[in-house]
Design an enzyme around this catalytic site. Structure first.
Site, short mmCIF file in Angstrom:
data_model
loop_
_atom_site.label_atom_id
_atom_site.label_comp_id
_atom_site.label_asym_id
_atom_site.label_seq_id
_atom_site.Cartn_x
_atom_site.Cartn_y
_atom_site.Cartn_z
N GLU A 59 -8.20 6.84 -8.31
CA GLU A 59 -9.46 6.82 -7.57
C GLU A 59 -9.87 8.23 -7.14
OE1 GLU A 59 -8.06 2.98 -8.10
OE2 GLU A 59 -6.98 4.61 -7.08
N HIS A 128 -6.26 -6.35 -1.48
CA HIS A 128 -7.41 -6.66 -2.32
C HIS A 128 -8.52 -7.35 -1.51
CE1 HIS A 128 -4.00 -6.43 -5.12
NE2 HIS A 128 -4.87 -6.09 -6.04
#
Length: 336
Positions: A59, A128
């Protein structure tokens, strides 16, 4: 055309890429695979691997490269596979993207969009399911958007891609694949097209910083965004409270005028969001309402939020503000 939010987002990306060759899309598995939620399905085949491509699992690298591309003159729209994964890239967003225009005295901008699935509802567990919007609204120079329906998702995404400053685009996962009635469980049968959102073909945009009044009312103002708009609607339907429901759509810039006008009219305010209570975006909303509407308030401002705990996988549906919890708060505010 009737579309799910996934389809609307995919169509928005398609429209933006077709209109402007400088728009590029990349991230983990977004190319050949079409993204873990299929939001980018077919874009690589249509526009080629130079404009829609896969990246390593980094990321930090995804956002860092996007910032460089944006400063060069491209308009990257990147996907972070889950909002929970953005933390390694947070320094790039805060220290580089958000400050690009200011530190260069306007010589450079960072016209990039970072798309992220946010929130719970898919039993994804602690890594998540987070709702980190307050981490971005605190950063001067970033804009933060949270759509609640397919029509807004497409229009807001196109506006974000055309924006000259960095935009954090948070996509509630519970709304991805069909309508949501505000309750815990979805039907197991596939969604029928007549249940989906009406999304026009072609180009349209929704200005960032403009809220939508989803329901007019006179007894209490409900401020919500994303999935919680539907929860608020369910609570109002079940309680019969004459609430005005405002879908913020854009957290920064914020449509303060619409909020203030509504609260001055109703005299009461309830704020609903999925993220934890302490230092959540609802605290900022409460402060603004207090500052601008103090002499019109007839009851304390109330917040209905997630718990102040790490995301509780086993108690996911109890963690979410649901219609009953919101309904109890609406009733209490009216009785205050």
């Amino acid at each position: 055309m009737k579309r799910t939010m996934v389809e609307a987002i995919r169509d928005g990306l398609d429209v933006a890429m077709g209109k402007n060759d400088d728009v590029v899309v990349f991230g983990e598995d977004v190319g050949y695979f079409g993204g873990v939620f299929r939001c980018t399905q077919g874009l690589q085949q249509k526009y080629g691997s130079h404009r829609c491509f896969d990246t390593p699992i980094s990321e930090l690298g995804i956002v860092g490269v996007a910032i460089g591309m944006a400063a060069y003159g491209l308009r990257p729209c990147v996907e972070v596979q889950f909002a929970d994964y953005v933390y390694p890239a947070y320094d790039q967003l805060v220290s580089e993207a958000a400050r690009m225009r200011y530190r260069s005295n306007g010589d450079f901008t960072a016209p990039l969009v970072v798309r992220m699935p946010t929130g719970g509802g898919i039993f994804g567990g602690q890594t998540h399911s987070q709702s980190p919007e307050a981490l971005f609204t605190h950063v001067a120079g970033l804009k933060t958007v949270v759509p609640s329906n397919p029509y807004d998702a497409k229009g807001l995404l196109i506006a974000a891609i055309e924006e000259d400053d960095p935009v954090i685009f948070l996509e509630p996962k519970r709304l991805y694949n069909g309508p949501f009635d505000g309750h815990h469980e979805r039907p197991v049968t596939p969604w029928s097209k007549h249940d989906l959102g009406e999304v026009p073909d072609g180009h349209y945009s929704i200005p960032l910083g403009k809220a939508a009044i989803r329901r007019t009312g006179s007894a209490v103002t409900v401020l919500a965004y994303g999935t919680m708009v539907h929860v608020a609607e369910a609570a109002v339907k079940e309680t019969g409270v004459d609430a005005e429901i405002i879908d913020l759509r854009s957290l920064l810039p914020l449509d303060l005028d619409t909020i203030v006008a509504s609260v001055k009219k109703t005299g009461r305010c309830v704020i609903v969001h999925e993220a934890t209570l302490t230092s959540g975006f609802g605290a900022e909303l409460a402060a603004l309402v207090q500052e601008h509407c103090f002499y019109h308030l007839e009851a304390p401002i109330e917040r209905v939020t997630g718990w102040d705990t790490p995301y509780p996988h086993a108690q996911e549906w109890d963690y979410f503000p649901g219609p009953q919890r919101v309904g109890r708060t609406l009733t209490a505010v009216l009785e205050a």
